[in-house]
Design a protein around this motif. Structure first.
Motif, short mmCIF file in Angstrom:
data_model
loop_
_atom_site.label_atom_id
_atom_site.label_comp_id
_atom_site.label_asym_id
_atom_site.label_seq_id
_atom_site.Cartn_x
_atom_site.Cartn_y
_atom_site.Cartn_z
N THR A 139 0.84 -1.20 0.00
CA THR A 139 0.00 0.00 0.00
C THR A 139 0.88 1.25 0.00
N ALA A 140 0.25 2.39 -0.28
CA ALA A 140 0.97 3.66 -0.27
C ALA A 140 1.55 3.95 1.11
N GLU A 141 0.80 3.62 2.15
CA GLU A 141 1.28 3.86 3.52
C GLU A 141 2.50 2.99 3.84
N GLN A 142 2.46 1.74 3.39
CA GLN A 142 3.59 0.84 3.64
C GLN A 142 4.82 1.26 2.85
N LEU A 143 4.62 1.77 1.64
CA LEU A 143 5.75 2.26 0.87
C LEU A 143 6.37 3.48 1.55
N ALA A 144 5.55 4.35 2.12
CA ALA A 144 6.06 5.51 2.85
C ALA A 144 6.88 5.07 4.06
N ALA A 145 6.41 4.02 4.75
CA ALA A 145 7.15 3.50 5.91
C ALA A 145 8.51 2.95 5.48
N LEU A 146 8.56 2.29 4.35
CA LEU A 146 9.82 1.75 3.84
C LEU A 146 10.79 2.88 3.51
N ARG A 147 10.26 3.96 2.97
CA ARG A 147 11.13 5.08 2.58
C ARG A 147 11.80 5.75 3.77
#
Length: 214
Positions: A139-147
Motif C-alpha cells: 500500500t501507499a502507507e507501507q511504501l512511505a514507511a519503507l522510505r
C-alpha cells in the motif's frame, strides 16, 4: 461446455475477489515472524532460471482466466517494483542488495511478457486494479514507511512485503495453470510460480552476516 465456462468464470471471480481486502492482508504480512514459515505452495527445488520466450497464439485463444491473471500479475508487479527500487539507497547489506536485484530482474521480465500477451489478446491497456489494495500488494502507507526505514527495520519490512507478494504470486499462478488455455500465458504462469518459489526459499534462509572485526 457450460460447466467448463462456469469454472473459468468462477476462477476470474476468485482472482479479483481480493479487491479492498489487501490493506489488511498486507499489513499482517509486512512484519514476518521470527522464524519464517517454509514455502509450501510449490516445490522449492526448482531452478530460478527465467524461462525463454514462448510463441504466443491469437487473441481468440485467450480465455477470461488468462486475461484476469495477466491483469492482476501486472498490477502486483507494478506495486512491487518501487519497493525494490528503494533497496540501494536504504541498505548497504550486500545480501539484501543481491536478493532485491535478482527479484527485480525476474519481475521486470515477467512484466514485459505480461504486457505483450495482454496486447496480443487485445485487452484494455488500463489497469483494472488501479487504486485497489489487494493481497500481495504494497500500500501507499507501507511504501512511505519503507522510505523512512533503514537497517534492520528496513530489512524486516522488505522481507515481509517480498514474502507476501511472492506467496500470492504462486497462488494465482496456480489458478492460471489449472484453468488458463493460452499456451504462452500458462507457460508464463509456470515460470512465475517457479521463480517465486525459488525466491521464497532464499527469503526463508537467514542472510549471512559479516563476521565482527578482529
Amino acid at each position: 461446455m457450460r460447466q467448463a465456462t462456469a469454472r473459468t468464470l468462477l476462477v476470474v471471480v476468485l482472482l479479483v475477489a481480493g479487491c479492498g481486502a489487501g490493506s489488511r492482508d498486507a499489513a499482517r504480512t509486512a512484519t514476518p515472524p521470527a522464524t519464517a514459515p517454509p514455502a509450501t505452495a510449490a516445490p522449492t527445488t526448482a531452478p530460478p532460471a527465467t524461462v525463454a520466450s514462448t510463441p504466443t497464439g491469437t487473441a481468440g485463444s485467450f480465455n477470461p482466466t488468462d486475461i484476469a491473471w495477466l491483469q492482476l500479475t501486472v498490477a502486483m508487479i507494478e506495486r512491487l517494483l518501487p519497493v525494490l527500487d528503494l533497496v540501494p539507497a536504504r541498505t548497504t547489506d550486500p545480501a539484501w542488495r543481491r536478493t532485491a536485484a535478482r527479484v527485480a530482474a525476474t519481475q521486470r521480465a515477467d512484466l514485459d511478457r505480461a504486457h505483450r500477451l495482454l496486447a496480443e489478446a487485445g485487452a484494455p491497456t488500463t489497469n483494472p486494479h488501479e487504486g485497489h489494495d489487494m493481497p500481495g500488494m504494497v500500500t501507499a502507507e507501507q511504501l512511505a514507511a519503507l522510505r523512512s526505514a533503514t537497517g534492520a527495520s528496513f530489512h524486516r519490512l522488505l522481507a515481509g512485503h517480498l514474502r507476501a507478494h511472492l506467496t500470492q504470486s504462486v497462488r494465482i499462478a496456480a489458478s492460471e495453470q489449472q484453468n488458463g488455455v493460452q499456451p504462452a500465458t500458462v507457460a508464463l504462469a509456470a515460470a512465475v510460480a517457479r521463480n517465486a518459489t525459488a525466491n521464497l526459499a532464499r527469503l526463508n534462509t537467514p542472510h549471512p552476516t559479516p563476521p565482527p572485526p578482529a
